[in-house]
Design a protein around this motif. Structure first.
Motif, PDB file in Angstrom:
ATOM      1  N   VAL A 139       0.806  -1.220   0.000  1.00 16.45           N
ATOM      2  CA  VAL A 139       0.000   0.000   0.000  1.00 16.45           C
ATOM      3  C   VAL A 139       0.841   1.274   0.000  1.00 16.45           C
ATOM      4  O   VAL A 139       0.557   2.216  -0.736  1.00 16.45           O
ATOM      5  CB  VAL A 139      -0.985  -0.007   1.190  1.00 16.45           C
ATOM      6  N   ALA A 140       1.890   1.327   0.816  1.00 13.38           N
ATOM      7  CA  ALA A 140       2.687   2.551   0.897  1.00 13.38           C
ATOM      8  C   ALA A 140       3.393   2.849  -0.424  1.00 13.38           C
ATOM      9  O   ALA A 140       3.448   3.999  -0.863  1.00 13.38           O
ATOM     10  CB  ALA A 140       3.705   2.449   2.027  1.00 13.38           C
ATOM     11  N   ALA A 141       3.932   1.809  -1.072  1.00 13.54           N
ATOM     12  CA  ALA A 141       4.599   2.004  -2.363  1.00 13.54           C
ATOM     13  C   ALA A 141       3.592   2.411  -3.434  1.00 13.54           C
ATOM     14  O   ALA A 141       3.844   3.309  -4.245  1.00 13.54           O
ATOM     15  CB  ALA A 141       5.336   0.734  -2.772  1.00 13.54           C
ATOM     16  N   LEU A 142       2.435   1.741  -3.452  1.00 19.20           N
ATOM     17  CA  LEU A 142       1.380   2.120  -4.393  1.00 19.20           C
ATOM     18  C   LEU A 142       0.934   3.558  -4.164  1.00 19.20           C
ATOM     19  O   LEU A 142       0.688   4.307  -5.115  1.00 19.20           O
ATOM     20  CB  LEU A 142       0.181   1.183  -4.240  1.00 19.20           C
ATOM     21  N   GLY A 184      -5.736  -0.326  -5.847  1.00 15.13           N
ATOM     22  CA  GLY A 184      -5.722  -1.236  -4.706  1.00 15.13           C
ATOM     23  C   GLY A 184      -5.459  -0.542  -3.384  1.00 15.13           C
ATOM     24  O   GLY A 184      -5.222  -1.202  -2.370  1.00 15.13           O
ATOM     25  N   ILE A 185      -5.521   0.789  -3.370  1.00 12.65           N
ATOM     26  CA  ILE A 185      -5.228   1.553  -2.163  1.00 12.65           C
ATOM     27  C   ILE A 185      -6.531   1.833  -1.425  1.00 12.65           C
ATOM     28  O   ILE A 185      -7.429   2.483  -1.966  1.00 12.65           O
ATOM     29  CB  ILE A 185      -4.538   2.883  -2.509  1.00 12.65           C
ATOM     30  N   PRO A 186      -6.680   1.389  -0.176  1.00 15.03           N
ATOM     31  CA  PRO A 186      -7.922   1.626   0.568  1.00 15.03           C
ATOM     32  C   PRO A 186      -8.031   3.086   0.987  1.00 15.03           C
ATOM     33  O   PRO A 186      -7.020   3.760   1.206  1.00 15.03           O
ATOM     34  CB  PRO A 186      -7.791   0.710   1.786  1.00 15.03           C
ATOM     35  N   PRO A 187      -9.267   3.614   1.122  1.00 11.37           N
ATOM     36  CA  PRO A 187      -9.459   5.032   1.475  1.00 11.37           C
ATOM     37  C   PRO A 187      -8.766   5.441   2.765  1.00 11.37           C
ATOM     38  O   PRO A 187      -8.238   6.549   2.873  1.00 11.37           O
ATOM     39  CB  PRO A 187     -10.983   5.158   1.593  1.00 11.37           C
ATOM     40  N   GLU A 188      -8.753   4.556   3.742  1.00 11.85           N
ATOM     41  CA  GLU A 188      -8.172   4.914   5.044  1.00 11.85           C
ATOM     42  C   GLU A 188      -6.656   5.083   4.980  1.00 11.85           C
ATOM     43  O   GLU A 188      -6.046   5.632   5.912  1.00 11.85           O
ATOM     44  CB  GLU A 188      -8.526   3.865   6.097  1.00 11.85           C
ATOM     45  N   ALA A 189      -6.021   4.624   3.900  1.00  8.87           N
ATOM     46  CA  ALA A 189      -4.572   4.780   3.756  1.00  8.87           C
ATOM     47  C   ALA A 189      -4.196   6.117   3.135  1.00  8.87           C
ATOM     48  O   ALA A 189      -3.002   6.427   3.032  1.00  8.87           O
ATOM     49  CB  ALA A 189      -4.014   3.639   2.898  1.00  8.87           C
TER      50      ALA A 189
END
Length: 328
Positions: A139-142, A184-189
């Motif tokens: 997630v962080a890289a995306l 693929g990144i969730p909103p909370e991220a």
């Protein structure tokens, strides 16, 4: 959202399908896609001038060691910059300008591709240790790749067009979270609003999570030299890219920015905002936008749009165009 190195979250297939299910339940017609003609996303990303920021976005992505390692070992960027450009924007433009079904299919394709991209860093870079495990579906890289695209698009757009109003900027950022979900990144991220997003990008630019190793330096040179194609970016474009890079990364990528480059930026800053609005819409707006307009009229894109698409995506149609039925 704060920049952290320790916590890692990977996107599973179940995570991906949950995000796509949530998107599919948003109000709106399939043919409009996830954005549509009234969106700020279409207003910004239809402009060919957005690619003024493409070099900057690419370098900022390469400054993340996970991204650089992924591209060195799992892509053709080393030998074919234009091929990599086309393969990337076939997916991006299908997500932006395709129907909902097309965008979801492109998202699944991107996820499948990312599942095979994993390995260990060959060298220590910044905060990243030698041998550190990386995966593309993290997630962080995306989030960093997504952020470079969103921020660089606005930077380039406002270089030639009037700045977005505050509410338009917020709308643009809110809409961009749909693109993030397709990644693929969730909103909370994600940062809550544009101000928080700007703080995140500023923090990342100063963070040891970014660093330029030998592979990133070589790939960056390939990107800016147009390796694998006859196209050679002009001096003013290279100068503008260097101008938009933070000082430490400009130095790390060995980008020249002396008096000649500063003068080139000044000249293009004076001339381009005057000349660009006069370009006919057929050329000024990218082919995928014209294809989307044709779709909304129930038609297949014409030959000029198909040719335009070949320039931007390397093929005449958005991905999964066979999903559509057109009036004859």
């Amino acid at each position: 959202m704060t920049v952290e190195h320790e916590s890692r979250q990977y996107v599973s297939r179940a995570n991906m399908e949950e995000l796509l299910s949530e998107l599919s339940h948003l109000p709106g017609e399939d043919c409009y896609g996830f954005f549509g003609p009234d969106s700020v996303s279409w207003q910004v990303n239809r402009e060919s001038a957005v690619f003024l920021g493409a070099g900057r976005a690419a370098l900022l992505q390469l400054a993340h060691p996970w991204v650089a390692a992924s591209l060195v070992h799992h892509s053709n960027l080393r030998n074919d910059a234009i091929g990599r450009f086309h393969s990337t924007f076939r997916v991006i433009y299908t997500m932006l300008f395709g129907s909902r079904a097309q965008a979801i299919a492109a998202s699944r394709q991107l996820y499948r591709r990312h599942t095979s991209i994993r390995g260990e860093l060959p060298h220590a870079i910044g905060a990243h240790a030698q041998g550190e495990h990386y995966e593309a579906n993290e997630v962080a890289a995306l989030s960093w790749v997504y952020a470079t695209l969103i921020e660089s698009a606005i930077l380039a757009y406002e270089f030639v067009r009037p700045p977005l109003l505050p509410d338009e900027r917020e709308q643009y950022y809110a809409e961009s979270k749909r693109m993030a979900a397709l990644f693929g990144i969730p909103p909370e991220a994600l940062p809550q609003d544009w101000a928080a997003f700007s703080r995140y990008t500023a923090e990342m630019l100063e963070s040891p999570l970014l660093g330029v190793g030998e592979d990133a330096l070589a790939l960056g040179h390939n990107v800016l030299s147009g390796v694998g194609t006859k196209i050679r970016p002009p001096h003013w474009y290279l100068a503008l890219t260097a101008f938009w890079m933070p000082q430490r990364l400009r130095t790390a990528f060995a980008l020249s920015f002396g008096a000649p480059e500063e003068e080139a930026v000044n000249q293009v800053a004076r001339r381009l905002p005057l000349l660009y609005p006069r370009v006919p819409h057929l050329l000024r707006f990218v082919g995928p936008f014209h294809e989307a307009q044709a779709r909304l009229r129930g038609r297949s894109p014409g030959p000029l749009t198909r040719r335009n698409n070949r320039f931007w995506m390397g093929q005449p149609r958005l991905l999964y165009s066979e999903m559509l039925e057109f009036k004859r």
